[in-house]
Design a protein around this motif. Structure first.
Motif, PDB file in Angstrom:
ATOM      1  N   GLY A  81      -1.411   7.975   1.770  1.00  0.00           N
ATOM      2  CA  GLY A  81      -1.709   8.137   0.353  1.00  0.00           C
ATOM      3  C   GLY A  81      -1.289   6.974  -0.528  1.00  0.00           C
ATOM      4  N   HIS A  82      -0.791   5.913   0.066  1.00  0.00           N
ATOM      5  CA  HIS A  82      -0.295   4.783  -0.718  1.00  0.00           C
ATOM      6  C   HIS A  82      -1.211   3.567  -0.603  1.00  0.00           C
ATOM      7  N   SER A  83      -0.962   2.610  -1.483  1.00  0.00           N
ATOM      8  CA  SER A  83      -1.693   1.348  -1.494  1.00  0.00           C
ATOM      9  C   SER A  83      -0.815   0.270  -0.865  1.00  0.00           C
ATOM     10  N   ILE A  84      -1.345  -0.373   0.161  1.00  0.00           N
ATOM     11  CA  ILE A  84      -0.618  -1.393   0.913  1.00  0.00           C
ATOM     12  C   ILE A  84      -1.267  -2.746   0.636  1.00  0.00           C
ATOM     13  N   THR A  85      -0.442  -3.753   0.376  1.00  0.00           N
ATOM     14  CA  THR A  85      -0.950  -5.118   0.233  1.00  0.00           C
ATOM     15  C   THR A  85      -0.233  -5.999   1.244  1.00  0.00           C
ATOM     16  N   THR A  86      -1.022  -6.703   2.040  1.00  0.00           N
ATOM     17  CA  THR A  86      -0.487  -7.661   3.007  1.00  0.00           C
ATOM     18  C   THR A  86      -0.804  -9.065   2.510  1.00  0.00           C
ATOM     19  N   ILE A  87      -0.362 -10.060   3.239  1.00  0.00           N
ATOM     20  CA  ILE A  87      -0.646 -11.447   2.869  1.00  0.00           C
ATOM     21  C   ILE A  87      -2.152 -11.684   2.773  1.00  0.00           C
ATOM     22  N   GLU A  88      -2.926 -11.030   3.635  1.00  0.00           N
ATOM     23  CA  GLU A  88      -4.380 -11.195   3.599  1.00  0.00           C
ATOM     24  C   GLU A  88      -4.975 -10.646   2.307  1.00  0.00           C
ATOM     25  N   GLY A  89      -4.302  -9.687   1.701  1.00  0.00           N
ATOM     26  CA  GLY A  89      -4.801  -9.069   0.479  1.00  0.00           C
ATOM     27  C   GLY A  89      -4.559  -9.879  -0.777  1.00  0.00           C
ATOM     28  N   LEU A  90      -3.755 -10.926  -0.688  1.00  0.00           N
ATOM     29  CA  LEU A  90      -3.489 -11.744  -1.872  1.00  0.00           C
ATOM     30  C   LEU A  90      -4.647 -12.666  -2.197  1.00  0.00           C
ATOM     31  N   GLN A  91      -5.314 -13.151  -1.177  1.00  0.00           N
ATOM     32  CA  GLN A  91      -6.386 -14.128  -1.377  1.00  0.00           C
ATOM     33  C   GLN A  91      -7.698 -13.419  -1.683  1.00  0.00           C
ATOM     34  N   LYS A  92      -8.276 -13.766  -2.794  1.00  0.00           N
ATOM     35  CA  LYS A  92      -9.606 -13.249  -3.138  1.00  0.00           C
ATOM     36  C   LYS A  92     -10.598 -14.381  -2.865  1.00  0.00           C
TER      37      LYS A  92
END
Length: 173
Positions: A81-92
């Motif tokens: 139920g949570h939102s996870i951000t990894t290093i891959e998620g920083l780059q748009k």
């Protein structure tokens, strides 16, 4: 029924829902599966490194609902139920400001600790946009660089702080 053997005792997998890097996922896993294993094996997000496996080195640093966490110490059921951000998620489209600072300031040597360092700084700068040098040191205290590349890491952190401060020069590292 999806059962996984855990020693002599069978363990039933359960369904977990989470958002990883902005994408909704549903995954079947044993509740006590480490989030680092899910990220690396199920989602193929290998930027989250595993080194110590006991939450002391920070190589597995991620953001859970924007807060810094160790993926090796977080279980699948805790991520549900949570939102996870990894290093891959920083780059748009382009590199994130923290990633760019590490590249331009030489904030890495072998690179193994770099994703965790960048995630830790991302969390620090979200909570404290103008951290002191001591705040930066404390914000990175849970992340180890075995190559002793702390000079470049601190220069990277100061560059981020400077850019968030409108580019004005500052004292410090």
């Amino acid at each position: 029924m999806d059962i996984k053997e855990a020693g002599p005792f069978p363990v039933k997998k359960e369904q977990f829902r989470m958002t990883v890097n902005g994408q909704a996922w549903e995954v079947a896993a044993v509740p006590t599966t480490h989030l680092s294993d899910l990220l690396r094996k199920e989602f193929q997000l290998t930027g989250t490194k595993v080194s110590c496996g006991i939450g002391r080195c920070g190589a597995c640093s991620i953001l859970i609902d924007g807060k810094l966490a160790n993926a090796c110490m977080t279980m699948a059921y805790q991520a549900d139920g949570h939102s996870i951000t990894t290093i891959e998620g920083l780059q748009k489209e382009e590199l994130d400001m923290c990633q760019t600072a590490f590249l331009e300031e030489g904030g890495f040597q072998c690179g193994y600790c770099t994703p965790g360092m960048i995630i830790a700084l991302k969390a620090l700068f979200r909570e404290t946009p103008q951290p002191s040098d001591k705040d930066i040191e404390e914000g990175l205290a849970g992340n180890l660089c075995r190559c002793t590349g702390y000079g470049g890491i601190m220069r990277s952190a100061c560059r981020i702080r400077r850019e968030l401060n409108g580019g004005r020069r500052e004292s410090g590292f």
